[in-house]
Design a protein around this motif. Structure first.
Motif, short mmCIF file in Angstrom:
data_model
loop_
_atom_site.label_atom_id
_atom_site.label_comp_id
_atom_site.label_asym_id
_atom_site.label_seq_id
_atom_site.Cartn_x
_atom_site.Cartn_y
_atom_site.Cartn_z
N ILE A 33 0.83 -1.21 0.00
CA ILE A 33 0.00 0.00 0.00
C ILE A 33 0.86 1.26 0.00
N ALA A 34 1.89 1.27 0.86
CA ALA A 34 2.78 2.44 0.92
C ALA A 34 3.55 2.61 -0.39
N ASP A 35 4.00 1.50 -0.96
CA ASP A 35 4.76 1.57 -2.20
C ASP A 35 3.88 1.98 -3.38
N THR A 36 2.61 1.58 -3.33
CA THR A 36 1.67 2.01 -4.36
C THR A 36 1.54 3.52 -4.37
N ALA A 37 1.48 4.11 -3.18
CA ALA A 37 1.40 5.56 -3.08
C ALA A 37 2.65 6.22 -3.65
N PHE A 39 4.73 5.01 -6.07
CA PHE A 39 4.70 4.92 -7.54
C PHE A 39 3.62 5.83 -8.12
N ALA A 40 2.46 5.90 -7.46
CA ALA A 40 1.38 6.76 -7.95
C ALA A 40 1.82 8.22 -7.95
N ALA A 41 2.51 8.64 -6.90
CA ALA A 41 2.99 10.01 -6.84
C ALA A 41 3.98 10.30 -7.96
N CYS A 42 4.88 9.36 -8.23
CA CYS A 42 5.87 9.54 -9.30
C CYS A 42 5.20 9.63 -10.66
N LEU A 43 4.22 8.77 -10.92
CA LEU A 43 3.56 8.76 -12.22
C LEU A 43 2.66 9.98 -12.41
N VAL A 44 2.00 10.43 -11.35
CA VAL A 44 1.18 11.65 -11.44
C VAL A 44 2.07 12.86 -11.70
N ALA A 45 3.18 12.94 -10.97
CA ALA A 45 4.11 14.05 -11.19
C ALA A 45 4.66 14.02 -12.61
N TYR A 46 4.96 12.83 -13.10
CA TYR A 46 5.43 12.68 -14.48
C TYR A 46 4.38 13.19 -15.47
N GLY A 47 3.12 12.83 -15.23
CA GLY A 47 2.05 13.28 -16.11
C GLY A 47 1.92 14.79 -16.16
N PHE A 48 2.03 15.44 -15.01
CA PHE A 48 1.94 16.90 -14.97
C PHE A 48 3.11 17.54 -15.72
N ILE A 49 4.32 17.00 -15.50
CA ILE A 49 5.50 17.55 -16.17
C ILE A 49 5.39 17.38 -17.68
N ARG A 50 4.94 16.20 -18.10
CA ARG A 50 4.83 15.93 -19.53
C ARG A 50 3.82 16.86 -20.20
#
Length: 204
Positions: A33-37, A39-50
């Protein structure tokens, strides 16, 4: 003493929590659960940057390598399931064999990933620059795929260690099942990395 308690006592049953979970399995679920959060934070941040970068690079010309990596990782989930099933059936030799096959799949995945990294580095891509556009692409790509590759590497080490100890009698089927939860989680994360980091960055 109630009639129900007498009946349970005669039948050899013992009362326990209705939804009890072993401590090791609960610890793994909490970690996932903690690790999911993370990875989710990294992918969301990536989406915003992109989306905020107009000249976002699209350096990938083929999906062959990532398709092969995905096939290997998905297949390793299947072999992990077969290993757990063998362990629960009491087939220690089969469980050990499937666990080692899973670890080999993880090693092949890691080698293909490293080969891809070296090819991109050879084209001039680093954490801070690349020949196709904004340097943020290299930072985002290496951070996300590097985090996943770290998890795969840790999983391969755990598979080998737990597999050997299981074969020696120090671990049991439950330990393999708990490790399987982690391995399936790593595979599931890859299913989100592929479309966001690879498929959306295919060259036109």
């Amino acid at each position: 003493m109630s009639q129900a308690e007498i009946t349970m006592g005669h039948s050899g049953l013992t009362a326990g929590p209705a939804f009890s979970v072993p401590a090791k399995k609960m610890a793994m679920w909490l970690f996932i659960i903690a690790d999911t959060a993370t990875f989710a934070a990294c992918l969301v941040a990536y989406g915003f940057i992109r989306n905020a970068t107009p000249n976002w690079p699209r350096p990938f010309h083929s999906i062959t390598n990532v398709a092969l990596m995905t096939l290997i990782l998905v297949t390793s989930s299947l072999t992990m399931l077969l290993g757990i099933r063998s362990a629960k059936a009491g087939d220690k030799v089969g469980a050990f064999r499937w666990t080692m096959i899973t670890s080999v799949g993880g090693i092949i995945f890691a080698l293909l990933h490293i080969r891809e990294w070296l090819a991109l580095i050879g084209e001039g891509m680093t954490l801070f620059k690349n020949p196709w556009g904004t340097g943020l692409f290299g930072a985002a790509f290496f951070s996300i795929t590097g985090l996943h590759l770290t998890h795969v590497t840790a999983g391969v080490i755990a598979l080998i260690v737990v597999g050997i100890r299981y074969k020696g009698g120090r671990y049991n089927a439950d330990d393999l099942e708990i490790l399987g939860l982690y391995w399936h989680f790593v595979d599931m994360v890859w299913m989100f990395v592929v479309p966001l980091v690879y498929l959306l960055n295919l060259a036109h």
